[in-house]
Motif scaffolding. Structure first.
Motif, short mmCIF file in Angstrom:
data_model
loop_
_atom_site.label_atom_id
_atom_site.label_comp_id
_atom_site.label_asym_id
_atom_site.label_seq_id
_atom_site.Cartn_x
_atom_site.Cartn_y
_atom_site.Cartn_z
N ASP A 178 -1.46 -5.20 1.81
CA ASP A 178 -0.29 -4.38 1.51
C ASP A 178 0.81 -4.73 2.50
O ASP A 178 0.67 -4.47 3.70
N VAL A 219 3.02 -1.21 4.12
CA VAL A 219 2.47 -0.12 4.92
C VAL A 219 1.74 -0.72 6.12
O VAL A 219 1.10 -1.77 6.01
N GLU A 246 -5.48 -2.69 2.27
CA GLU A 246 -5.54 -1.53 1.38
C GLU A 246 -6.88 -1.54 0.67
O GLU A 246 -7.28 -2.54 0.08
N ASP A 305 -9.14 0.55 -2.15
CA ASP A 305 -9.07 1.51 -3.25
C ASP A 305 -10.48 1.81 -3.71
O ASP A 305 -11.24 0.89 -4.06
N ARG A 347 -6.02 5.11 7.67
CA ARG A 347 -5.32 6.23 7.03
C ARG A 347 -5.82 6.39 5.60
O ARG A 347 -6.06 5.40 4.92
N ASP A 390 -4.39 7.83 2.12
CA ASP A 390 -3.09 8.19 1.57
C ASP A 390 -3.14 9.58 0.93
O ASP A 390 -4.19 10.05 0.49
N THR A 391 -1.97 10.21 0.83
CA THR A 391 -1.89 11.52 0.18
C THR A 391 -1.84 11.39 -1.34
O THR A 391 -2.17 12.34 -2.06
N GLY A 438 -6.37 11.22 -2.67
CA GLY A 438 -6.59 11.16 -1.24
C GLY A 438 -6.65 12.51 -0.56
O GLY A 438 -7.41 12.71 0.38
N GLY A 456 -2.48 11.12 4.87
CA GLY A 456 -1.13 10.75 5.29
C GLY A 456 -0.97 10.49 6.77
O GLY A 456 0.12 10.10 7.21
N TRP A 468 -2.24 8.44 10.33
CA TRP A 468 -3.03 7.37 10.93
C TRP A 468 -3.93 7.94 12.02
O TRP A 468 -3.49 8.75 12.83
N HIS A 482 -5.83 2.71 4.16
CA HIS A 482 -5.19 1.58 4.82
C HIS A 482 -5.84 1.35 6.19
O HIS A 482 -6.25 2.31 6.86
#
Length: 367
Positions: A51, A54, A63, A65, A97, A99-100, A104, A134, A136, A182
């Motif tokens: 990514d 970010v 990244e 998933d 991290r 993600d929101t 997430g 959201g 780190w 991430h």
């Protein structure tokens, strides 16, 4: 033995992966274990990608998933290392991290940093840390505090593990949770300069080298071992023994390079010595460095002779090799090695007889 001065080496990081431009060799680990999402059939398989938007502290990150459907499920992002890394006295750090977006915010699991050492894959794990969507979080693994058989001087893998954990007693997982993670800045936390792309000093081990031969049935089996007493410029080197019985025989020590190394414009050097014992004084053969790029496309330096008892700097200019197969790409080196051989001999000449030889190799560097 070590090529640079001790002070310079001490100021270096053991390794630094910042993912500024690519995944730097990381991939999902599909080893067989209950709960490994990379192996679970059905549903959406996890994925790993780069990514460029970010990161922490700068953009560029991994990244991951994944969709979790139960407790005790995990996804493992792993980097396999060759040659092995000496991280003696170091603590590994990484930022992660969740993600929101997507699911997430519903991910109630955590993450931990892991490492394996030696070719036996002795493992060590950092503290399991829950994640806040959201934000780190920094994960650490004190490599210096691990006990035997873990060996921080021979790191063969780093991994980041995201998992749902064991869950509450008697609790059910509920609906599937899709999460995007991430990963960035996997370092030893020292802030030291990143190490060279290729700097093998054999201070403590053979650093993942293996031996292949073409010596004929009559030759005694060759050996490749670590010699702590001999080296250039300091003790610690590869020791190769061989018994050549004819022409067109060779002995090749080589190592895989992971992650792939960009050695564009560089020259690979090695310090090589033919010991002045047994038949070393009569050896009329050669030594040469070779390298392969992705697809094992081969290139090699010119073959040169050796003077018994004398360390010789053997080199391969990757910008101008003596031989390179079509498509050789020095920006994607996946293997390198040093080959010793008897050559073709003279026309109609007979091989002088069995030659029991010992070679030492040290300080394989790219400059």
């Amino acid at each position: 033995g070590s090529t640079p001065p001790t002070a310079a080496r001490a100021s270096r990081a053991a390794r630094s992966y910042t993912f500024d431009t690519n995944t730097e060799g990381f991939a999902l680990n599909n080893f067989t274990s209950p709960g490994n999402l990379a192996n679970i059939e059905g549903g959406s398989p996890p994925s790993l990608s780069w990514d460029g938007t970010v990161g922490h502290p700068a953009v560029g990150s991994l990244e991951v998933d994944a969709t979790f459907t139960a407790y005790n499920q995990f996804v493992l992002s792993t980097l396999s290392l060759s040659p092995l890394i000496d991280a003696t006295g170091k603590t590994a750090h990484v930022f992660v991290r969740v993600d929101t977006a997507d699911g997430g915010a519903g991910f109630a699991g955590g993450a931990q940093l892991e490492a394996n050492s030696t070719t036996s894959y002795h493992g060590a794990t950092g503290t399991y840390t829950t994640l806040t969507p959201g934000q780190w979080k920094e994960l650490t693994l004190n490599l210096a505090a691990q006990t035997s058989p873990f060996d921080a001087s021979q790191i063969i893998q780093f991994s980041v593990n995201f998992s749902t954990g064991a869950g509450p007693d008697g609790g059910t997982f509920g609906a599937p949770v899709h999460a995007v993670f991430h990963i960035d800045s996997l370092t030893d936390g020292s802030g030291g300069t990143p190490p060279p792309l290729l700097d093998q000093t054999f201070d403590k081990s053979i650093e993942n080298y293996v031996l292949t031969t073409n010596q004929g049935d009559a030759a005694a089996p060759p050996t490749l071992t670590w010699d702590p007493a001999v080296g250039n410029p300091s003790p610690g080197s590869l020791k190769l023994t061989s018994s050549f019985t004819g022409y067109n025989q060779d002995m090749n020590m080589q190592v895989g390079i992971s992650p792939t190394a960009n050695l564009t414009g560089m020259t690979i050097h090695a310090k090589v010595r033919l010991d002045a014992i047994d038949a070393g004084q009569t050896f009329g053969g050669y030594v040469q460095i070779h390298a392969s790029s992705i697809g094992f496309i081969y290139a090699a330096a010119a073959a040169i002779g050796l003077t018994p008892g004398v360390w010789t700097d053997v080199s391969l200019d990757l910008a101008a090799p003596a031989y390179a197969a079509a498509g050789f790409d020095p920006s994607q080196i996946v293997q390198l090695g040093v080959q010793f051989g008897t050559g073709n001999g003279t026309d109609a000449g007979a091989f002088p007889g069995t030659e029991n030889l010992t070679f030492h190799v040290d300080s394989v560097v790219a400059q």
